[in-house]
Design a protein around this motif. Structure first.
Motif, PDB file in Angstrom:
ATOM      1  N   TYR A  73      -0.425   8.361  -2.716  1.00 16.34           N
ATOM      2  CA  TYR A  73      -0.427   6.900  -2.598  1.00 16.34           C
ATOM      3  C   TYR A  73      -1.853   6.347  -2.589  1.00 16.34           C
ATOM      4  O   TYR A  73      -2.145   5.369  -3.282  1.00 16.34           O
ATOM      5  CB  TYR A  73       0.318   6.472  -1.334  1.00 16.34           C
ATOM      6  N   ILE A  74      -2.731   6.953  -1.802  1.00 16.93           N
ATOM      7  CA  ILE A  74      -4.109   6.465  -1.719  1.00 16.93           C
ATOM      8  C   ILE A  74      -4.797   6.528  -3.075  1.00 16.93           C
ATOM      9  O   ILE A  74      -5.466   5.576  -3.487  1.00 16.93           O
ATOM     10  CB  ILE A  74      -4.914   7.267  -0.674  1.00 16.93           C
ATOM     11  N   LEU A  75      -4.628   7.633  -3.785  1.00 18.14           N
ATOM     12  CA  LEU A  75      -5.309   7.799  -5.077  1.00 18.14           C
ATOM     13  C   LEU A  75      -4.744   6.897  -6.166  1.00 18.14           C
ATOM     14  O   LEU A  75      -5.482   6.378  -6.988  1.00 18.14           O
ATOM     15  CB  LEU A  75      -5.237   9.262  -5.523  1.00 18.14           C
ATOM     16  N   SER A  76      -3.435   6.708  -6.167  1.00 19.21           N
ATOM     17  CA  SER A  76      -2.807   5.974  -7.267  1.00 19.21           C
ATOM     18  C   SER A  76      -2.490   4.513  -6.947  1.00 19.21           C
ATOM     19  O   SER A  76      -2.410   3.682  -7.845  1.00 19.21           O
ATOM     20  CB  SER A  76      -1.505   6.667  -7.670  1.00 19.21           C
ATOM     21  N   ASP A 113      11.597   2.307   6.775  1.00 22.87           N
ATOM     22  CA  ASP A 113      10.819   1.199   6.227  1.00 22.87           C
ATOM     23  C   ASP A 113       9.352   1.582   5.968  1.00 22.87           C
ATOM     24  O   ASP A 113       8.462   0.730   5.950  1.00 22.87           O
ATOM     25  CB  ASP A 113      10.898  -0.011   7.170  1.00 22.87           C
ATOM     26  N   ALA A 114       9.113   2.885   5.757  1.00 20.14           N
ATOM     27  CA  ALA A 114       7.748   3.401   5.622  1.00 20.14           C
ATOM     28  C   ALA A 114       6.993   2.799   4.431  1.00 20.14           C
ATOM     29  O   ALA A 114       5.791   2.546   4.521  1.00 20.14           O
ATOM     30  CB  ALA A 114       7.770   4.926   5.500  1.00 20.14           C
ATOM     31  N   ARG A 115       7.692   2.566   3.334  1.00 18.65           N
ATOM     32  CA  ARG A 115       7.015   2.027   2.152  1.00 18.65           C
ATOM     33  C   ARG A 115       6.447   0.634   2.416  1.00 18.65           C
ATOM     34  O   ARG A 115       5.319   0.342   2.058  1.00 18.65           O
ATOM     35  CB  ARG A 115       7.958   2.002   0.944  1.00 18.65           C
ATOM     36  N   SER A 116       7.221  -0.205   3.059  1.00 14.05           N
ATOM     37  CA  SER A 116       6.696  -1.545   3.340  1.00 14.05           C
ATOM     38  C   SER A 116       5.655  -1.499   4.462  1.00 14.05           C
ATOM     39  O   SER A 116       4.721  -2.295   4.471  1.00 14.05           O
ATOM     40  CB  SER A 116       7.812  -2.529   3.677  1.00 14.05           C
ATOM     41  N   ILE A 117       5.786  -0.550   5.369  1.00 11.50           N
ATOM     42  CA  ILE A 117       4.806  -0.405   6.456  1.00 11.50           C
ATOM     43  C   ILE A 117       3.440  -0.028   5.896  1.00 11.50           C
ATOM     44  O   ILE A 117       2.426  -0.618   6.269  1.00 11.50           O
ATOM     45  CB  ILE A 117       5.292   0.632   7.497  1.00 11.50           C
ATOM     46  N   ILE A 118       3.399   0.962   5.010  1.00 13.93           N
ATOM     47  CA  ILE A 118       2.103   1.410   4.503  1.00 13.93           C
ATOM     48  C   ILE A 118       1.429   0.330   3.657  1.00 13.93           C
ATOM     49  O   ILE A 118       0.208   0.246   3.585  1.00 13.93           O
ATOM     50  CB  ILE A 118       2.198   2.752   3.744  1.00 13.93           C
ATOM     51  N   ARG A 119       2.238  -0.537   3.060  1.00 16.92           N
ATOM     52  CA  ARG A 119       1.668  -1.597   2.228  1.00 16.92           C
ATOM     53  C   ARG A 119       1.051  -2.724   3.059  1.00 16.92           C
ATOM     54  O   ARG A 119       0.394  -3.598   2.518  1.00 16.92           O
ATOM     55  CB  ARG A 119       2.713  -2.120   1.259  1.00 16.92           C
ATOM     56  N   ARG A 120       1.232  -2.684   4.370  1.00 15.17           N
ATOM     57  CA  ARG A 120       0.566  -3.650   5.249  1.00 15.17           C
ATOM     58  C   ARG A 120      -0.927  -3.376   5.342  1.00 15.17           C
ATOM     59  O   ARG A 120      -1.699  -4.227   5.766  1.00 15.17           O
ATOM     60  CB  ARG A 120       1.152  -3.592   6.664  1.00 15.17           C
ATOM     61  N   LEU A 121      -1.304  -2.148   4.986  1.00 14.27           N
ATOM     62  CA  LEU A 121      -2.708  -1.739   5.032  1.00 14.27           C
ATOM     63  C   LEU A 121      -3.268  -1.653   3.622  1.00 14.27           C
ATOM     64  O   LEU A 121      -2.572  -1.239   2.694  1.00 14.27           O
ATOM     65  CB  LEU A 121      -2.841  -0.351   5.673  1.00 14.27           C
ATOM     66  N   LEU A 175       0.508   2.707  12.258  1.00 14.19           N
ATOM     67  CA  LEU A 175       1.257   2.619  11.006  1.00 14.19           C
ATOM     68  C   LEU A 175       1.232   3.944  10.255  1.00 14.19           C
ATOM     69  O   LEU A 175       2.264   4.379   9.722  1.00 14.19           O
ATOM     70  CB  LEU A 175       0.702   1.498  10.130  1.00 14.19           C
ATOM     71  N   LEU A 176       0.082   4.601  10.219  1.00 11.77           N
ATOM     72  CA  LEU A 176      -0.012   5.898   9.531  1.00 11.77           C
ATOM     73  C   LEU A 176       0.877   6.950  10.191  1.00 11.77           C
ATOM     74  O   LEU A 176       1.535   7.735   9.500  1.00 11.77           O
ATOM     75  CB  LEU A 176      -1.461   6.383   9.497  1.00 11.77           C
ATOM     76  N   PHE A 177       0.904   6.979  11.509  1.00 16.08           N
ATOM     77  CA  PHE A 177       1.764   7.943  12.201  1.00 16.08           C
ATOM     78  C   PHE A 177       3.238   7.666  11.918  1.00 16.08           C
ATOM     79  O   PHE A 177       4.023   8.591  11.754  1.00 16.08           O
ATOM     80  CB  PHE A 177       1.494   7.943  13.703  1.00 16.08           C
ATOM     81  N   THR A 178       3.615   6.403  11.825  1.00 16.30           N
ATOM     82  CA  THR A 178       5.001   6.047  11.509  1.00 16.30           C
ATOM     83  C   THR A 178       5.373   6.524  10.110  1.00 16.30           C
ATOM     84  O   THR A 178       6.440   7.111   9.901  1.00 16.30           O
ATOM     85  CB  THR A 178       5.203   4.522  11.623  1.00 16.30           C
ATOM     86  N   VAL A 179       4.486   6.286   9.138  1.00 15.28           N
ATOM     87  CA  VAL A 179       4.726   6.715   7.762  1.00 15.28           C
ATOM     88  C   VAL A 179       4.790   8.241   7.693  1.00 15.28           C
ATOM     89  O   VAL A 179       5.666   8.811   7.035  1.00 15.28           O
ATOM     90  CB  VAL A 179       3.643   6.140   6.820  1.00 15.28           C
ATOM     91  N   TYR A 180       3.869   8.908   8.384  1.00 12.80           N
ATOM     92  CA  TYR A 180       3.844  10.371   8.423  1.00 12.80           C
ATOM     93  C   TYR A 180       5.189  10.908   8.928  1.00 12.80           C
ATOM     94  O   TYR A 180       5.778  11.802   8.329  1.00 12.80           O
ATOM     95  CB  TYR A 180       2.698  10.843   9.327  1.00 12.80           C
ATOM     96  N   LYS A 181       5.665  10.344  10.024  1.00 15.65           N
ATOM     97  CA  LYS A 181       6.928  10.791  10.629  1.00 15.65           C
ATOM     98  C   LYS A 181       8.101  10.583   9.669  1.00 15.65           C
ATOM     99  O   LYS A 181       8.949  11.459   9.524  1.00 15.65           O
ATOM    100  CB  LYS A 181       7.169  10.038  11.932  1.00 15.65           C
ATOM    101  N   ARG A 217      -5.637   0.287   0.976  1.00 12.71           N
ATOM    102  CA  ARG A 217      -5.913   1.722   0.860  1.00 12.71           C
ATOM    103  C   ARG A 217      -7.255   2.096   1.477  1.00 12.71           C
ATOM    104  O   ARG A 217      -7.396   3.168   2.051  1.00 12.71           O
ATOM    105  CB  ARG A 217      -5.825   2.175  -0.599  1.00 12.71           C
ATOM    106  N   ASP A 218      -8.245   1.204   1.402  1.00 10.25           N
ATOM    107  CA  ASP A 218      -9.536   1.517   2.024  1.00 10.25           C
ATOM    108  C   ASP A 218      -9.410   1.550   3.549  1.00 10.25           C
ATOM    109  O   ASP A 218     -10.087   2.335   4.220  1.00 10.25           O
ATOM    110  CB  ASP A 218     -10.632   0.550   1.579  1.00 10.25           C
ATOM    111  N   GLU A 219      -8.507   0.756   4.120  1.00  7.49           N
ATOM    112  CA  GLU A 219      -8.276   0.797   5.563  1.00  7.49           C
ATOM    113  C   GLU A 219      -7.650   2.132   5.970  1.00  7.49           C
ATOM    114  O   GLU A 219      -7.972   2.680   7.031  1.00  7.49           O
ATOM    115  CB  GLU A 219      -7.354  -0.339   5.996  1.00  7.49           C
ATOM    116  N   ILE A 220      -6.780   2.640   5.126  1.00 14.96           N
ATOM    117  CA  ILE A 220      -6.163   3.947   5.391  1.00 14.96           C
ATOM    118  C   ILE A 220      -7.234   5.034   5.373  1.00 14.96           C
ATOM    119  O   ILE A 220      -7.295   5.868   6.282  1.00 14.96           O
ATOM    120  CB  ILE A 220      -5.054   4.252   4.359  1.00 14.96           C
TER     121      ILE A 220
END
Length: 90
Positions: free
Chosen positions: A44-47, A58-66, A22-28, A68-71
């Motif tokens: 995103y992690i800090l705020s 669809d990166a915004r909804s993808i990152i919200r599957r995790l 998921l992180l690689f997808t968001v990064y891309k 922030r501590d998992e990230i």
């Protein structure tokens, strides 16, 4: 009374792979849209504000599957395991 024992925390291997993917997808997606992916993900992690992440791919909804501590766990694992492996080859 203070516990002097070290607590163990285990993360399921499947969960680790999912977080990495998921992180690689968001990064891309961020990179494709011309953003600095590192800065945006850190923001995103800090705020916790998802507007740091683009809707592209669809990166915004993808990152919200995790959570922030998992990230953070995945980033730390990737960095430290890579550093340890690299140091042991020297």
């Amino acid at each position: 009374m203070q516990n002097s024992e070290t607590m163990m925390f285990n993360v399921d291997k499947e969960k680790i792979n999912e977080a990495r993917e998921l992180l690689f997808t968001v990064y891309k997606a961020l990179k494709e849209k011309g953003y600095n992916p590192i800065n945006q993900i850190v923001g995103y992690i800090l705020s916790g504000d998802p507007t740091y992440i683009t809707n592209h791919m669809d990166a915004r909804s993808i990152i919200r599957r995790l959570e922030r501590d998992e990230i953070l766990e995945e980033i730390l694992r990737f960095y430290l395991e890579g550093s340890v492996d690299k140091d042991s080859k020297d």
